[in-house]
Structures are given as C-alpha cells and as structure tokens.
Motif scaffolding. Structure first.
Motif, PDB file in Angstrom:
ATOM      1  N   LEU A 127     -13.625  15.712 -11.752  1.00  0.00           N
ATOM      2  CA  LEU A 127     -13.151  14.365 -11.433  1.00  0.00           C
ATOM      3  C   LEU A 127     -13.489  13.991  -9.995  1.00  0.00           C
ATOM      4  O   LEU A 127     -13.217  14.741  -9.063  1.00  0.00           O
ATOM      5  N   PHE A 128     -14.107  12.814  -9.844  1.00  0.00           N
ATOM      6  CA  PHE A 128     -14.293  12.182  -8.548  1.00  0.00           C
ATOM      7  C   PHE A 128     -13.427  10.926  -8.530  1.00  0.00           C
ATOM      8  O   PHE A 128     -13.592  10.041  -9.372  1.00  0.00           O
ATOM      9  N   GLY A 129     -12.515  10.867  -7.590  1.00  0.00           N
ATOM     10  CA  GLY A 129     -11.678   9.685  -7.441  1.00  0.00           C
ATOM     11  C   GLY A 129     -11.740   9.195  -6.016  1.00  0.00           C
ATOM     12  O   GLY A 129     -11.694   9.987  -5.075  1.00  0.00           O
ATOM     13  N   GLU A 130     -11.865   7.895  -5.866  1.00  0.00           N
ATOM     14  CA  GLU A 130     -11.851   7.333  -4.525  1.00  0.00           C
ATOM     15  C   GLU A 130     -11.152   5.978  -4.555  1.00  0.00           C
ATOM     16  O   GLU A 130     -11.176   5.269  -5.564  1.00  0.00           O
ATOM     17  N   SER A 131     -10.507   5.669  -3.445  1.00  0.00           N
ATOM     18  CA  SER A 131      -9.801   4.398  -3.340  1.00  0.00           C
ATOM     19  C   SER A 131      -9.853   3.929  -1.894  1.00  0.00           C
ATOM     20  O   SER A 131      -9.597   4.705  -0.969  1.00  0.00           O
ATOM     21  N   PHE A 132     -10.175   2.655  -1.714  1.00  0.00           N
ATOM     22  CA  PHE A 132     -10.229   2.054  -0.381  1.00  0.00           C
ATOM     23  C   PHE A 132      -9.229   0.921  -0.333  1.00  0.00           C
ATOM     24  O   PHE A 132      -9.181   0.068  -1.226  1.00  0.00           O
ATOM     25  N   ASN A 133      -8.408   0.913   0.713  1.00  0.00           N
ATOM     26  CA  ASN A 133      -7.357  -0.094   0.839  1.00  0.00           C
ATOM     27  C   ASN A 133      -7.307  -0.615   2.263  1.00  0.00           C
ATOM     28  O   ASN A 133      -7.405   0.151   3.227  1.00  0.00           O
ATOM     29  N   VAL A 134      -7.147  -1.927   2.405  1.00  0.00           N
ATOM     30  CA  VAL A 134      -6.951  -2.539   3.711  1.00  0.00           C
ATOM     31  C   VAL A 134      -6.028  -3.733   3.532  1.00  0.00           C
ATOM     32  O   VAL A 134      -6.088  -4.450   2.528  1.00  0.00           O
ATOM     33  N   GLY A 185       1.796  -8.596  12.673  1.00  0.00           N
ATOM     34  CA  GLY A 185       0.861  -8.234  13.728  1.00  0.00           C
ATOM     35  C   GLY A 185       0.072  -6.975  13.460  1.00  0.00           C
ATOM     36  O   GLY A 185      -0.575  -6.445  14.356  1.00  0.00           O
ATOM     37  N   THR A 186       0.095  -6.493  12.210  1.00  0.00           N
ATOM     38  CA  THR A 186      -0.536  -5.222  11.867  1.00  0.00           C
ATOM     39  C   THR A 186      -1.680  -5.428  10.880  1.00  0.00           C
ATOM     40  O   THR A 186      -1.573  -6.222   9.943  1.00  0.00           O
ATOM     41  N   ILE A 187      -2.785  -4.719  11.093  1.00  0.00           N
ATOM     42  CA  ILE A 187      -3.873  -4.611  10.121  1.00  0.00           C
ATOM     43  C   ILE A 187      -4.211  -3.135   9.997  1.00  0.00           C
ATOM     44  O   ILE A 187      -4.543  -2.482  10.990  1.00  0.00           O
ATOM     45  N   LYS A 188      -4.111  -2.595   8.813  1.00  0.00           N
ATOM     46  CA  LYS A 188      -4.389  -1.179   8.630  1.00  0.00           C
ATOM     47  C   LYS A 188      -4.828  -0.929   7.198  1.00  0.00           C
ATOM     48  O   LYS A 188      -4.686  -1.780   6.319  1.00  0.00           O
ATOM     49  N   GLY A 189      -5.349   0.256   6.959  1.00  0.00           N
ATOM     50  CA  GLY A 189      -5.800   0.618   5.617  1.00  0.00           C
ATOM     51  C   GLY A 189      -5.938   2.118   5.503  1.00  0.00           C
ATOM     52  O   GLY A 189      -5.482   2.882   6.360  1.00  0.00           O
ATOM     53  N   ASN A 190      -6.578   2.552   4.433  1.00  0.00           N
ATOM     54  CA  ASN A 190      -6.857   3.976   4.262  1.00  0.00           C
ATOM     55  C   ASN A 190      -7.964   4.180   3.253  1.00  0.00           C
ATOM     56  O   ASN A 190      -8.244   3.301   2.415  1.00  0.00           O
ATOM     57  N   VAL A 191      -8.587   5.333   3.347  1.00  0.00           N
ATOM     58  CA  VAL A 191      -9.605   5.754   2.387  1.00  0.00           C
ATOM     59  C   VAL A 191      -9.112   7.045   1.753  1.00  0.00           C
ATOM     60  O   VAL A 191      -8.740   7.986   2.461  1.00  0.00           O
ATOM     61  N   LEU A 192      -9.095   7.087   0.429  1.00  0.00           N
ATOM     62  CA  LEU A 192      -8.653   8.271  -0.299  1.00  0.00           C
ATOM     63  C   LEU A 192      -9.803   8.814  -1.130  1.00  0.00           C
ATOM     64  O   LEU A 192     -10.499   8.050  -1.807  1.00  0.00           O
ATOM     65  N   ALA A 193      -9.990  10.122  -1.087  1.00  0.00           N
ATOM     66  CA  ALA A 193     -10.993  10.785  -1.916  1.00  0.00           C
ATOM     67  C   ALA A 193     -10.347  11.990  -2.585  1.00  0.00           C
ATOM     68  O   ALA A 193      -9.602  12.737  -1.944  1.00  0.00           O
ATOM     69  N   ASN A 194     -10.634  12.171  -3.872  1.00  0.00           N
ATOM     70  CA  ASN A 194     -10.039  13.268  -4.628  1.00  0.00           C
ATOM     71  C   ASN A 194     -11.105  13.891  -5.527  1.00  0.00           C
ATOM     72  O   ASN A 194     -11.831  13.177  -6.222  1.00  0.00           O
ATOM     73  N   ILE A 227      -7.135  11.951   2.704  1.00  0.00           N
ATOM     74  CA  ILE A 227      -6.707  10.579   2.986  1.00  0.00           C
ATOM     75  C   ILE A 227      -6.936  10.302   4.471  1.00  0.00           C
ATOM     76  O   ILE A 227      -6.440  11.021   5.337  1.00  0.00           O
ATOM     77  N   ILE A 228      -7.707   9.270   4.745  1.00  0.00           N
ATOM     78  CA  ILE A 228      -8.027   8.900   6.134  1.00  0.00           C
ATOM     79  C   ILE A 228      -7.399   7.539   6.427  1.00  0.00           C
ATOM     80  O   ILE A 228      -7.805   6.529   5.851  1.00  0.00           O
ATOM     81  N   PRO A 229      -6.391   7.479   7.293  1.00  0.00           N
ATOM     82  CA  PRO A 229      -5.800   6.184   7.659  1.00  0.00           C
ATOM     83  C   PRO A 229      -6.704   5.419   8.621  1.00  0.00           C
ATOM     84  O   PRO A 229      -7.424   6.020   9.430  1.00  0.00           O
ATOM     85  N   ILE A 230      -6.656   4.109   8.518  1.00  0.00           N
ATOM     86  CA  ILE A 230      -7.458   3.241   9.397  1.00  0.00           C
ATOM     87  C   ILE A 230      -6.514   2.244  10.065  1.00  0.00           C
ATOM     88  O   ILE A 230      -5.985   1.352   9.400  1.00  0.00           O
ATOM     89  N   ASP A 231      -6.292   2.406  11.362  1.00  0.00           N
ATOM     90  CA  ASP A 231      -5.450   1.473  12.119  1.00  0.00           C
ATOM     91  C   ASP A 231      -6.358   0.498  12.851  1.00  0.00           C
ATOM     92  O   ASP A 231      -6.961   0.831  13.882  1.00  0.00           O
ATOM     93  N   ILE A 232      -6.449  -0.704  12.328  1.00  0.00           N
ATOM     94  CA  ILE A 232      -7.321  -1.711  12.923  1.00  0.00           C
ATOM     95  C   ILE A 232      -6.591  -2.478  14.015  1.00  0.00           C
ATOM     96  O   ILE A 232      -7.134  -2.776  15.075  1.00  0.00           O
ATOM     97  N   LYS A 233      -5.316  -2.791  13.721  1.00  0.00           N
ATOM     98  CA  LYS A 233      -4.534  -3.533  14.703  1.00  0.00           C
ATOM     99  C   LYS A 233      -3.074  -3.143  14.551  1.00  0.00           C
ATOM    100  O   LYS A 233      -2.534  -3.134  13.445  1.00  0.00           O
ATOM    101  N   LYS A 234      -2.424  -2.812  15.663  1.00  0.00           N
ATOM    102  CA  LYS A 234      -1.010  -2.465  15.639  1.00  0.00           C
ATOM    103  C   LYS A 234      -0.191  -3.614  16.192  1.00  0.00           C
ATOM    104  O   LYS A 234      -0.652  -4.386  17.042  1.00  0.00           O
ATOM    105  N   SER A 235       1.058  -3.702  15.714  1.00  0.00           N
ATOM    106  CA  SER A 235       1.947  -4.754  16.200  1.00  0.00           C
ATOM    107  C   SER A 235       2.279  -4.499  17.664  1.00  0.00           C
ATOM    108  O   SER A 235       2.437  -3.361  18.095  1.00  0.00           O
ATOM    109  N   LYS A 236       2.374  -5.560  18.409  1.00  0.00           N
ATOM    110  CA  LYS A 236       2.634  -5.448  19.846  1.00  0.00           C
ATOM    111  C   LYS A 236       4.132  -5.390  20.120  1.00  0.00           C
ATOM    112  O   LYS A 236       4.935  -5.888  19.371  1.00  0.00           O
TER     113      LYS A 236
END
Length: 820
Positions: A249-256, A233-242, A811-820
């Motif tokens: 060095l520029f590093g970035e990563s997007f995850n969902v 029941g969960t949808i979440k992700g994060n954006v990382l920048a370094n 690091i920025i977390p993204i909570d799209i949907k949490k479990s009920k």
C-alpha cells in the motif's frame, strides 16, 4: 404575524452582529507559573479557537452572546474544560496541571451543544487523532474497530462495514461532514466512501439515544469529525505518506488550510493504491487490490453572528472483488479471462498479477461519491439557529460477468445511482440556570435508479422527515437529559419490466414474454423514539450513568422490495412490502472511576427488539428441499431467502481499565473488552442466534511515552499490544452458511516520535508499526470470505485475513503563517 417574527429574528441577528465579544488571557503551568506556548483552545459549537503564543497569551474573536464549552488541551497536562459566556470582552487566565490522567473528552454527537462526555448519560466511545496516527489499518472502519463496541464485517482489505453492539447495515448511521453518509449501505460488499486521512476524530454513540440523527440510528451513530478550523491569522498544512508491506500500500495525503480575519478554508487531496494482500496459508489473494482518491475543499466565514462553511468532496474508488475460486487440483486461486466468443473462462492467476497496481481486469467495483454540505450557525439573541444542507450523488458499479455487456451500463452488471438531499434545521435556546433546550426538524429526500442489467432491488423515491426536542438540566453533581422524536417516511417503489426471453429491461408489458420484476407501490411509516437518562458524580473521581431509550426503524428497500439474485452470491432474495417497523427498548448502565493512577469504566446494556427483520431460507411446498427461483434478468436461479420478522434480545457491554501511574511518568497500560450476546426468541437451536454476531474481544496495550527526550525528539513512544478474539460458537447454522470460528490472538508493536527543528517546532513525525507480528493465519468470524471455496489440497475452507504487515508513516507539518 409572519412579518413580526421576521422582524424579531432580524433584530436579534443585528444585535449579535454588533457585539464585539472576545476572550483573551494566558495559559500557565499551575506549579511553576511559567507560560505554556502551543496550548490548543477550542470552542466546538462555534468552530473557533486559538493556540497560545510563546508568552502563553491567547485571543479568540467573534464570540456571539451565549454560553459555550471550551476545551483546553496540551500534551502531558490535564485537559481543562471551562464554560464561557459571550460578553464584550472577557479575560481568563488558565492554570494547567501536569497529569497522566485520561483526557476529559468533550463530545458533540447526540447532544444539543458540546458536552463533557462524563456528564452525558449516553454511552459513547471515542477514537482520537493520536489513535489514527499511532496505529495502522487498511481502511477507516478497521481503524475505528479499536473501540470495544465496534466490529467490522469485511470482504477483503478495503470493504468493511461497521457494526455497533452486534447491529449493522441500515441500523447504523455514519455521519461525515455533518450529514449522514448515503451510499447503498445495505449490502455486504458495499463499503464506506470516506477518505481515512480526512478524519481527525470519531465519536461512536451506542444505541438509539441519538435523537437528532433520524430513525436509522437504531444501533447508534458513527460521527466522523474533521480537524478543527485553524486559529485566526494562521496558514498551515501537512504532508502524510504511508507505506504498508503486506499489500504494497502507498498512501499519501496533502492538506493546507488557513484562517485570515475569519475567512477560513481547507484543501485536501488523498490517494491510496494497493496490490493483492497475502497471508501464510493462501499466499497472495487474487483480485484483492484497490485504489482510491479523494479531493475535498472547505471554504467559509466565521463572524460575530456565527459561521457559514461549505464543504465539497469527490471520492473515487476501484477495487477487485474477491471470489476465492480455486483450482481443484492445485488449490491455487483462479481468475477470469475472456474466452473465445466472449465466453467466461477461468484459469490459475498469473504470478505477476498479484503485485500489479490498479489491476482490475474483469471482476471489480467502481464507486464514485460526490458531496456538498453547507453548514450554518446563526446567533439569535443568546441562542443559536443551525441550518445544514447536504447534497450527495453515489455511483456504484459492479462488474462480475464478462459475458454480459450493455451500452448503457458500460459492461457493469450492477449500476446503482443514488441521489440524496439532506436537511437539518434546529434552534438551541439560551442556557438558563444550567438548563438547555433544543428543537429541530431534519430528514432527507432520496431517489435511486438502477442503470445496470441485472436487478435485485427496485428503483424508488424516499422522503424522510422527523421532528425532535432534547433537553438537559445540570445540578451540582447530577445531570439529567432526554428527548423525544417523531419520524415519518414515505416510499414510492417504481415498477420494472424485463423481457423473459433475453433478460433485458423493457418499458412495460408488450407481449407474453414480458415479466414484471418489481411491482409499483406506495407505503408510509411513522414512529416515536425517545431517551431519558442521568449522569451522577459520586465524588471527584467516581461517576455513574443510567439511560433508557426507545428506538424505531422503518424497513429498508432491500428488506421490503428485493426480488432477484443478489449478484456475487447464489441466493435469490425476496423482500416483503408488508413488513412492520422495528422498535426497541434499550437500557444502558455505566460505572466509572478516574484517578491519577488508573481509569476504569464498565458499560452494560440490554436491548429488546420487536419485529426484528432478517432473511430466512424458504423450503418447497412439502419442506423436502430448498425453494428455488429463477432470476429472468440474471439468467439463472438459486435458493430463495425471504425477509421475515421476529423478536430479538441483545445483551452485553464494554469495559476499559487503563493504568497510568503518576509516579512512573510515561507508562500507560490500556485494556478494553467488548462482548455481545444476540438471540432470536422462540427459535430452535439452529436459528436462535442472530447471524454474524461479533465475538467477544479483548485488547491490551503497554505504551511507554517520553514527552521530551533531548533537543531533537519529543512525544517519543514505543508500544506493545495484543488482540484476543474469543471463539465464536454462538452461530446461526440453520442453513449451513455460518460456522464456528476458533479463537485467535494477534500481537502488534509500534514505535514513533516527533523530530524537532532548531526553533523548537516539529519537523516531522515518524511512526513504524507491525500488525500481526507472528504472522498468524486466522479468519475473523465476520470475514465473509470465510465461506468461499475449499482448498482441496489443504482441506481448508475459505480465504484467510491479512498476515504480517509493517507500516511506515511519515507526517511533515507545514507552517506557512502563524498567528501574531
């Protein structure tokens, strides 16, 4: 007979599919009895879990019949590890105690099912998710070098090869996405093709005790683990920048990712780019920039019968090759230019080139690695059947001679293509009276092609197969585990002919100019590996371990089949098809104490290796000078190094001493020490030490943590650390290609925090760290650039490691949907 077996398996599968097993309960503070929200509950063997809700309640569905280990973790609390039994419906109420005691690690590497690290006789180090977040590094292998047992052989900021207790290359198995990573790992200049941002945790198994990973796990296993699958029941992700200041060095990563009614998925895109790095003595180092990108996707299903997950990834990297060539008059670095008539000219590197991104004009590598892994686990009765299949393609191109171009190779001198199919089938029997038993078979089918225009190793086909059995019996305070494995490898080396007049590859002998670069051959190897050990809890806080293991490793293709100039070096390498398999006997002993106020663990090992394979320089017929040989395809020659065998003994160990007084909240003083002594037997002083043995190293870190600071900050920390590397004077100096490395000390500092949003969740995480804050100019003893050209102006030899480096990570977390 076959029909009866299939019927039994099908019936067991259906019975489990009909079972409606779930685990429900609450998590509360043991003192206040208040509910604990946000607690992580995870069952590693099933890849399922949950996060407790605001009222502390949780529910985990789709638990098959059987016995499994569940880990419960929360910041500031003692990790709770509990054994659960799959039943129709189980209620479990968990009380967690506040504590600064070290986590009870649950490991999955080298064991038939998830196990508490303290109850496993195997010697293991763990690099956690927080270690990756709170520290900065230029690549993944440098990041895990925090572990006292691991060191990195480096060739610049992007090329690092892992060594465990003094052994590396084909003696270490790196596992990623559940299968062993195969990417021509035999050469110094070939790094790992793994996205640093995709790794959540690393388990490092030391020694040949990992019977389920094949014979090449001679020195140990480095298991790169992705983040756990999300709760239902969960949808979440994060954006990382370094950003890192030393090499820009520029590093970035997007995850969902998500989990909807057992349908799980995860998507990640990562990218890095860096220009040339710098240090106090060299300034900017020519051609040390790099770029990499990775796309990775996972899709799968979790059900009552088990799970099935498919992971695919596409890794692409370009990096400059550091040669360290210098102008004799000024000492400045030289770079290659296209001269008149397609000649190779050298000139001082333009200042503007040092800070350019994606600047790979001539001398560089281009690496692509494609991988697909299908990971399955099926419940059969109360046991589990695991089936994992992997497919990998590795394209590794290297350009280091601008005068050589070819329509097939695309201008790359070296162009290796490697295709690997991995397979792993194992059955874990139901646990009975705390007795676990697993049987399995695994291996790989591999073929290699050389699509370049210079040749050092032959094309080949390999087929590996190995069968193993592992067992574990737990008593009240004692755990005994062990196993046996038998491996077989067949290798087919393909012949290759070149034209001695122009060095080009030809289909076969045509006239007197035909030269046979590689002779066709077929070989087979087989060997037995084994392990037997015990772990004993003297009381609640004191424990000990003892383990005996026997390792086996077949010679690698470079060791048995090389015949040519190793491009990028002046050396002609020769393999020996008559080499025998290596075998070892290792003893590990561990003593540990874990209390509220401190943690102490000391590991010691003794490793005796018979038929140890290493390169030795050959002399001419009367021993008056080096033996020289010309490489027809490369067009020049060099001194000959041939792979030979001897016997070796490695001894040493690791120790950790961490102070975390429960009366002073948030104070952590962590210390670790690692040492390796490596000798060849029956050798003179000049060659009695194994080449490139890591130095002793000591790491100390003082960290202050505030779990909660006001309404807007949590998990804030500040830390100060020191890395001290002892002088390495035990070197292999027979051929003058290894020298004594002085001691050096590096100081580092870091600060970070989670910023809270109004609803109490995490808005973002910010970490700022400074490595080598004093900007010390140093050369690691395992830095191969230490042996490049002399700077005639200063008299210094070689290229130095990276200087001061400031890292900013968001690091920025993204909570799209949490479990009920």
């Amino acid at each position: 007979m076959k029909k009866h077996i299939l019927y039994i398996l099908f019936t067991a599968f259906i019975l489990n599919a009909k079972a409606q097993n779930e685990l429900t309960g609450t998590v509360k503070d043991s003192t206040s009895n208040s509910a604990l929200p946000g607690v992580n509950l995870y069952i590693p063997d099933l890849k399922i879990g949950a996060i407790s809700k605001e009222d502390g309640s949780f529910t985990i569905h789709n638990i098959p019949n059987g016995t499994f280990l569940m880990q419960v973790t929360a910041v500031g609390y003692l990790t709770f590890v509990v054994e659960i039994n799959g039943k129709e419906k189980t209620i479990m109420n968990i009380k967690m105690a506040k504590s600064s005691i070290e986590l009870k690690e649950v490991i999955v590497t080298g064991v038939s099912s998830a196990t508490e690290a303290q109850s496993s006789p195997q010697s293991i180090d763990v690099v956690t998710h927080d270690d990756f977040v709170q520290n900065s590094s230029s690549n993944l292998i440098d990041a895990i070098s925090l572990a006292p047992s691991v060191n990195a052989m480096t060739l610049g900021p992007e090329i690092s090869k892992p060594f465990i207790r003094g052994l590396g290359y084909n003696r270490v198995v790196t596992v990623n996405d559940g299968v062993r990573q195969e990417g021509q790992q035999w050469f110094d200049e070939f790094g790992e093709e793994i996205d640093e941002y995709s790794v959540d945790r690393v388990e490092i198994l030391k020694g040949p005790t990992a019977l389920s990973y094949g014979s090449d796990a001679f020195a140990g296993v480095i298991n790169m683990l992705s983040a756990p699958t999300l709760p239902e029941g969960t949808i979440k992700g994060n954006v990382l920048a370094n950003y890192q200041t030393n090499n820009g060095l520029f590093g970035e990563s997007f995850n969902v990712g998500g989990n909807q009614k057992g349908f799980v998925w995860d998507l990640r895109y990562s990218n890095k780019m860096a220009h040339c790095y710098q240090n106090k003595y060299d300034g900017y180092v020519t051609n040390s920039g790099y770029s990499e990108s990775n796309v990775k996707a996972m899709v799968g299903i979790n059900r009552k019968w088990g799970y099935s997950h498919l992971t695919i990834s596409d890794f692409d990297m370009k990096l400059g090759i550091i040669e360290g060539a210098r102008d004799s008059a000024t000492g400045k670095f030289l770079t290659h230019f296209h001269g008149f008539g397609n000649t190779d000219s050298m000139g001082i590197t333009p200042q503007a080139d040092f800070t350019k991104y994606s600047n790979f004009p001539v001398i560089h590598q281009h690496v692509r690695h494609y991988k697909a892994v299908l990971d399955n686990s099926f419940a059969l009765g109360s046991g589990r059947l695991g089936l994992r299949l992997g497919f990998q393609q590795n394209y590794r191109q290297e350009a280091n001679d601008i005068t050589k171009t070819d329509s097939i190779s695309g201008g790359y001198n070296n162009y290796f293509f490697l295709q690997t199919i991995n397979y792993d089938l194992r059955y874990t029997l139901p646990e009975k009276n705390h007795f676990e038993l697993a049987v399995g078979v695994n291996g790989m089918k591999q073929n290699s092609e050389d699509r370049g225009i210079v040749f050092v190793i032959p094309e080949y086909n390999i087929f590996d197969i190995g069968g193993f059995v592992t067992a574990k019996k737990e008593f009240k305070k004692l755990a005994i585990s062990g196993g046996l494995r038998y491996d077989m490898r067949t290798t087919k080396v393909k012949e290759m002919w070149v034209n001695s007049a122009n060095g080009k590859r030809i289909s076969g002998p045509v006239d007197s100019t035909s030269y046979q670069q590689f002779t066709p051959s077929n070989s087979s190897f087989s060997g037995l590996s084994g392990s037997l050990g015990l772990a004993y809890d003297f009381n609640e806080n004191v424990y000990g371990k003892l383990n005996f293991s026997r390792g086996y490793r077949a010679p690698s293709i470079p060791e048995s089949g090389s015949n040519g100039i190793h491009d990028g070096t002046p050396f002609y390498e020769m393999g020996d098809p008559k080499l025998k398999s290596e075998n070892s006997l290792q003893v590990d002993a561990t003593f540990g104490v874990n209390t509220e106020d401190f943690t102490l663990e000391a590991d010691a090992f003794y490793n005796q290796i018979n038929n140890y394979i290493f390169p030795e320089k050959l002399a001419n017929w009367n021993n008056s000078s080096d033996s020289m040989r010309t490489d027809v395809a490369a067009g020049f020659g060099g001194p000959v190094f041939k792979y030979v065998q001897g016997n070796a003994i490695l001894t040493g160990g690791e120790a950790i001493f961490n102070v975390h007084p429960h009366t002073i909240k948030g104070v952590h003083w962590n210390n670790s020490f690692g040492m390796v002594n490596a000798k060849q037997l029956n050798q003179p002083d000049s060659s009695k030490y194994l080449p490139y043995t890591p130095p002793y190293k000591y790491h100390s870190e003082l960290k202050l943590v505030m779990v909660k600071s006001g309404d807007f900050l949590k998990n804030a920390f500040i830390k100060f650390s020191m890395d001290y590397y002892f002088e390495q004077n035990k070197v292999f100096y027979k051929f003058g290609n290894e020298t004594i490395t002085p001691e050096y000390t590096l100081f580092n500092v870091g600060i970070g925090t989670d910023f809270c949003c109004k609803k109490g969740g995490t808005a973002c995480t910010l970490v700022i760290s400074v490595n080598n804050i004093a900007d010390v100019a140093y050369q690691s003893s395992m830095n191969r650039l230490k042996y490049t050209d002399t700077n005639n102006v200063t008299g210094r030899v070689g290229v130095y490691n990276m200087g001061r480096n400031v890292s900013v990570k968001l690091i920025i977390p993204i909570d799209i949907k949490k479990s009920k």
